[in-house]
Structure formats: C-alpha cells, structure tokens
Design a protein around this motif. Structure first.
Motif, PDB file in Angstrom:
ATOM      1  N   HIS A   1       0.829  -1.206   0.000  1.00 47.76           N
ATOM      2  CA  HIS A   1       0.000   0.000   0.000  1.00 47.76           C
ATOM      3  C   HIS A   1       0.862   1.255   0.000  1.00 47.76           C
ATOM      4  O   HIS A   1       1.894   1.321   0.657  1.00 47.76           O
ATOM      5  CB  HIS A   1      -0.928   0.005   1.212  1.00 47.76           C
TER       6      HIS A   1
ATOM      7  N   GLU B   1      -7.221  -1.750  -3.190  1.00 49.37           N
ATOM      8  CA  GLU B   1      -6.113  -1.403  -4.093  1.00 49.37           C
ATOM      9  C   GLU B   1      -5.824   0.088  -4.091  1.00 49.37           C
ATOM     10  O   GLU B   1      -5.045   0.568  -4.905  1.00 49.37           O
ATOM     11  CB  GLU B   1      -6.455  -1.854  -5.526  1.00 49.37           C
ATOM     12  N   GLU B   2      -6.460   0.828  -3.209  1.00 44.60           N
ATOM     13  CA  GLU B   2      -6.330   2.281  -3.068  1.00 44.60           C
ATOM     14  C   GLU B   2      -6.864   3.058  -4.260  1.00 44.60           C
ATOM     15  O   GLU B   2      -6.459   4.183  -4.514  1.00 44.60           O
ATOM     16  CB  GLU B   2      -4.886   2.690  -2.730  1.00 44.60           C
TER      17      GLU B   2
END
Length: 166
Positions: free
Chosen positions: A4, A88-89
């Motif tokens: 991340h 997955e942001e």
C-alpha cells in the motif's frame, strides 16, 4: 511487506473525523427537521415516530454516501486527511460504498440506542452495553487487525487511509 502507498488511518484519527462528522450530521438533522416542519401542521415530531427516525437515517445515509461516492472523504475525513478507498487504493466502487453506508448506519443506530439505554434510568445498564457492542466491536477491531481495518471496512471491502501532508 505492505504494497500500500498510504498508511492505514489510526483509530484516533478515525474517531476525531467521526466527531467532526457527527456535528455536521446533527446540523443536517436540524435543517432536515426544519424543512419538513411545515408539514407537521404545528405539531411537534414524536422522537419515537418510526417515519421521522427513518427520515433522519436517510439524511445521514445520503450525507455519507454522497461524500464517499464523490471523493471518498466526508468533511471530517478531509480535515483529518483520511479517505475511503478500495483495497487497491482506487476509488471505492458504488456497491462497496452502499454496503459501507448500510453498515455505518447500523453502527450509528447501535451507538445512539446504547447511549440512550445507558442514560435512561428505566432500563438496566446492560441494555446499553448490549446496544453499544456492535459499534465497540467494529471500531476496536482496528486495534488487532494487521491493516488497522474496522469490521465495517472488512465487510464492505474498503480501507480508510491516512494521506500525509505533502
């Protein structure tokens, strides 16, 4: 090793943003009540009226849903530099946001009823503890989760990230 880009939001930051948002939601409830007041024919609203409570819950859901759908941030989250994203942001998809809104509304109802039960002398204190349990469990889950996710994050397949100052 985490893949991340942004760190997860801490519980303290999340609670601070929730406090800010609770003030905004309270203002929305006042404004929403003011808007429908002419339809009450001069009568006050019964606090236990299920339609009125459902109306306030709908306003709250619209508040959170709109902001999370548009930018992933409520105004309180923006102040504390937090954002709701997919794992997955990327921007969280609408179905995940709807699930998140439904879960958060359930937690709000749980928390409000828990506080009412704890304050009222007519109910045993353990009613308040039972009503507060879902809220406390969901939020405290972030203390044991490796990615600091609350239960409503996990169930809605979303994350709350902290965006550092640049």
């Amino acid at each position: 090793m985490s893949t991340h880009r942004f760190p997860p939001a801490s519980l303290i930051r999340r609670l601070a943003a929730a406090f800010y948002d609770s003030l905004l939601v309270l203002a929305i409830w006042f404004l929403g009540t003011l808007i429908i007041l002419p339809f009450a024919r001069g009568e006050s609203f019964d606090a236990e009226n299920p339609l009125f409570l459902l109306y306030l819950l709908l306003l709250t859901g619209l508040f959170f849903g709109w902001f999370w759908w548009r930018s992933g941030q409520t105004l309180g989250m923006r102040a504390w530099r937090l954002q709701v994203v997919s794992p997955e942001e990327a921007q969280a998809p609408p179905p995940n946001i709807l699930i998140r809104v439904a879960l958060v509304l359930g937690l709000i109802v749980s928390g409000l009823y828990g506080l009412v039960f704890l304050v009222m002398d007519t109910w045993p204190d353990w009613w308040g503890a039972i009503a507060l349990f879902p809220l406390l469990l969901s939020m405290s889950w972030s203390l044991v989760d490796a990615e600091q996710r609350c239960l409503h994050d996990i169930l809605s397949r979303t994350r709350v990230i902290h965006i550092p100052k640049t």
